[in-house]
Design a protein around this motif. Structure first.
Motif, PDB file in Angstrom:
ATOM      1  N   THR A 200       3.539  -1.587  -6.605  1.00 20.60           N
ATOM      2  CA  THR A 200       4.609  -2.349  -7.472  1.00 20.60           C
ATOM      3  C   THR A 200       5.711  -1.214  -7.484  1.00 20.60           C
ATOM      4  OG1 THR A 200       3.582  -1.076  -9.494  1.00 20.60           O
ATOM      5  CG2 THR A 200       2.830  -3.512  -8.796  1.00 20.60           C
ATOM      6  N   PRO A 205       5.012  -6.914  -8.174  1.00 20.13           N
ATOM      7  CA  PRO A 205       4.488  -6.671  -6.730  1.00 20.13           C
ATOM      8  C   PRO A 205       5.595  -7.102  -5.652  1.00 20.13           C
ATOM      9  CG  PRO A 205       3.857  -8.663  -7.627  1.00 20.13           C
ATOM     10  CD  PRO A 205       4.558  -7.904  -8.663  1.00 20.13           C
ATOM     11  N   CYS A 209       4.664 -10.333  -1.633  1.00 22.71           N
ATOM     12  CA  CYS A 209       3.149 -10.348  -1.964  1.00 22.71           C
ATOM     13  C   CYS A 209       2.868 -11.796  -1.684  1.00 22.71           C
ATOM     14  CB  CYS A 209       2.877 -10.024  -3.389  1.00 22.71           C
ATOM     15  SG  CYS A 209       1.225  -9.964  -3.795  1.00 22.71           S
ATOM     16  N   THR A 313       6.101  -3.412  -0.021  1.00 27.12           N
ATOM     17  CA  THR A 313       6.326  -3.998  -1.310  1.00 27.12           C
ATOM     18  C   THR A 313       8.018  -3.903  -1.572  1.00 27.12           C
ATOM     19  OG1 THR A 313       4.465  -3.786  -2.592  1.00 27.12           O
ATOM     20  CG2 THR A 313       6.430  -3.588  -3.888  1.00 27.12           C
TER      21      THR A 313
END
Length: 590
Positions: A200, A205, A209, A313
């Motif tokens: 994160t 996220p 994701c 991410t």
């Protein structure tokens, strides 16, 4: 925020959707006249919040302070910070102020059973400490079990003279606090080796994701074109080091672990758990939207048995006033997860900024230590591997050691309590060794075979965990060589020392050869957390001028829980202000 800081706007963290949060934190800051130190006061209510799972239905209940990340604490150098921690969670909790020296306030440092007993459910404790002689980006986090996965936030210390007092060109754009973390779908009291479901950025996220349909799943950072922005980057992850990039942009690193560096130009930042980096980023790209991205640096060899999360991410860096266009944001090319060369270039490329009146490297050394750090094995206490027919469950389990000793916390009284009351018996022993029991080819993965017999057994199976400390005299200069081992596997260990900064004099690969010629005694980095190279070593040096019990441990929580830790017991000085003070009246009791 203190008036000295001279900033009109305070940075706000991204958080999960408001409907998820079941608690509200009261955070009150008191200001003083610009020339005076202030008292910055907060109330942290550690309580249960409902956290949405990723790619699974429903929520999980986790402890947090308002959100993930939690509240930012902003102060100026010299201010006093007061934080009232109320524990409304079902877990024992303590809070550590990562990187704060705690001079004169060792009872406020926070590691459970080292400097205090935990704050039990339904109880409270007030942490009081000054942030003197420090400027930059630090952070706070729970120091009980694995609670820091969700109980953490930033602690920013600004120069008393405001932005004009920075020893680098003051940014004409905004400051951005960027907290990197991990996300689990189960309760926070996780298995020490659990693999994160996602990474994160400021609790979110990101767009990539794959199965997350939450509309607001990416942190956003707005920048103004042709301005320079200061990024305050914190790695709050439990077990993952990260590569950090922004597409189309480069950085000038100006500080690490709240210590100023010579300007260091780079297009990638590497940051281990526990570390912070302050970097200037000039917004000189074409107006538009760019991905800020993090990906894991996986230094372990052989790789972890359960694998690791190799995902990237993202967050969004958006130029103010740029037309939407609907196109895909530009994506940076990320290093391979095992790119140790890139990690090493970053870690070794920085040097410390020499400033008048600031501490310099002590040249005379009083205590020299050579400390091996790595993994070993042990059998469960009920297991007798020498039995004629050991049960199937009698299998070795991994432990972590420093100089072949695995650390365990006491259970009845904190170590600082025992030190203050002069009752260490049954709590800890002052016999942590200065060298390992056997000298060998530390980074040779086949060394246990080469040694053979009793020596190999002693290294691989070091015996039951114990609570050992190294006692040092007040104001002694300590030099420590941290030597990685490969008996079970080699890995970069982010070693964090409470209560002090240390000078990073050198690091390299293989076995340290005691070569003084390679030490940087002029302008080394200052750190509180050093990423010891995988299959390598680092040399650090510090002055033990802070009486107390100071934890030193790996900031990979999976390794801390296995015993990769020790404690420095720094003795009192000769004056009242260099002696261990009495405990505060509200100190939690065991």
């Amino acid at each position: 925020m203190s008036a000295c800081c001279g900033l009109a706007n305070r940075m706000q963290f991204g958080s999960m959707p408001g409907s998820c949060w079941l608690i509200l934190v009261l955070a009150v800051s008191s200001a003083a006249a610009p020339a005076d130190a202030a008292t910055v006061e907060h109330t942290f209510n550690v309580a249960t919040v409902s956290w949405p799972r990723i790619c699974q239905p429903g929520n999980v209940s986790i402890p947090a302070v308002d959100a993930v990340p939690g509240p930012v604490i902003e102060a100026c150098e010299g201010d006093t910070v007061v934080v009232h921690v109320i524990n409304d969670s079902p877990y024992n909790v303590t809070v550590h102020w990562h990187g704060v020296f705690q001079r004169g306030t060792p009872w406020a440092d926070g590691p459970e059973m080292v400097t205090q007993c935990p704050i039990r459910p339904g109880q409270r404790y007030t942490y009081r400490f000054a942030v003197s002689g420090q400027e930059g980006t630090l952070w706070w986090h729970a120091h009980s079990s694995f609670l820091r996965a969700t109980v953490h936030g930033a602690l920013i210390i600004r120069p008393r003279g405001g932005a004009a007092a920075y020893p680098f060109p003051a940014p004409d754009g905004s400051e951005k606090t960027v907290i990197l973390g991990e996300w689990w779908n189960n309760e926070t009291v996780i298995d020490s080796n659990a693999i994160a479901v996602a990474y994160t950025i400021n609790g979110k996220p990101g767009d990539l994701c794959a199965c997350d349909t939450t509309p607001d799943r990416s942190a956003r950072f707005e920048v103004t074109r042709n301005s320079t922005h200061l990024l305050r980057i914190i790695n709050a992850a439990l077990n993952t080091a990260f590569f950090f990039k922004v597409a189309g942009h480069t950085f000038t690193v100006v500080a690490a672990d709240a210590s100023y560096t010579d300007p260091y130009e780079t297009d990638v930042i590497v940051i281990a758990p526990g570390q912070t980096v302050d970097a200037l980023m000039s917004a000189t790209a074409a107006p538009g939207c760019y991905y800020m991205a993090i990906s894991p640096y996986q230094s372990a060899f052989p790789p972890p048995p359960g694998g690791f999360n190799g995902n990237v991410t993202t967050a969004l860096v958006e130029y103010a006033g740029a037309s939407g266009g609907g196109g895909q944001p530009a994506m940076p090319a990320m290093p391979e997860p095992t790119d140790t060369d890139t990690a090493n270039r970053f870690y070794t490329g920085m040097t410390g900024l020499i400033r008048p009146g600031r501490p310099t490297v002590p040249l005379a050394v009083d205590t020299r230590m050579f400390v091996t750090i790595g993994l070993g094995l042990r059998y469960p206490p009920s297991c007798d591997p020498t039995a004629a027919a050991p049960p199937p469950a009698c299998q070795p389990i991994p432990i972590a050691t420093m100089n072949n000793h695995s650390f365990v916390l006491p259970s009845a009284i904190s170590m600082l309590d025992a030190r203050y009351g002069d009752t260490p018996e049954g709590v800890y022993t002052s016999d942590f060794p200065d060298r390992p029991p056997v000298e060998f080819d530390y980074t040779n993965a086949t060394q246990e075979v080469v040694l053979g017999g009793a020596a190999a057994a002693a290294l691989l199976f070091p015996g039951p965990p114990a609570t050992k400390v190294r006692k040092v005299g007040y104001n002694e200069t300590v030099e420590m060589v941290l030597q990685n081992t490969a008996l079970v596997g080699r890995e970069s260990h982010p070693m964090h020392l409470h209560g002090f900064n240390f000078f990073v004099l050198a690091h390299g690969f293989g076995n340290y050869d005691d070569g003084e010629r390679r030490l940087n005694l002029r302008n080394p980095q200052e750190r509180n957390t050093i990423a010891v190279p995988t299959g390598g070593w680092a040399v650090i040096r510090f002055v033990a001028d802070n009486p107390g019990m100071w934890f030193m441990h790996c900031h990979l929580d999976s390794h801390l829980s296995m015993g990769l830790a020790m404690v420095f017991e720094v003795e009192d000085g000769t004056t009242p202000d260099t002696k261990l003070p009495p405990p505060p009246p509200d100190l939690p009791q065991c």
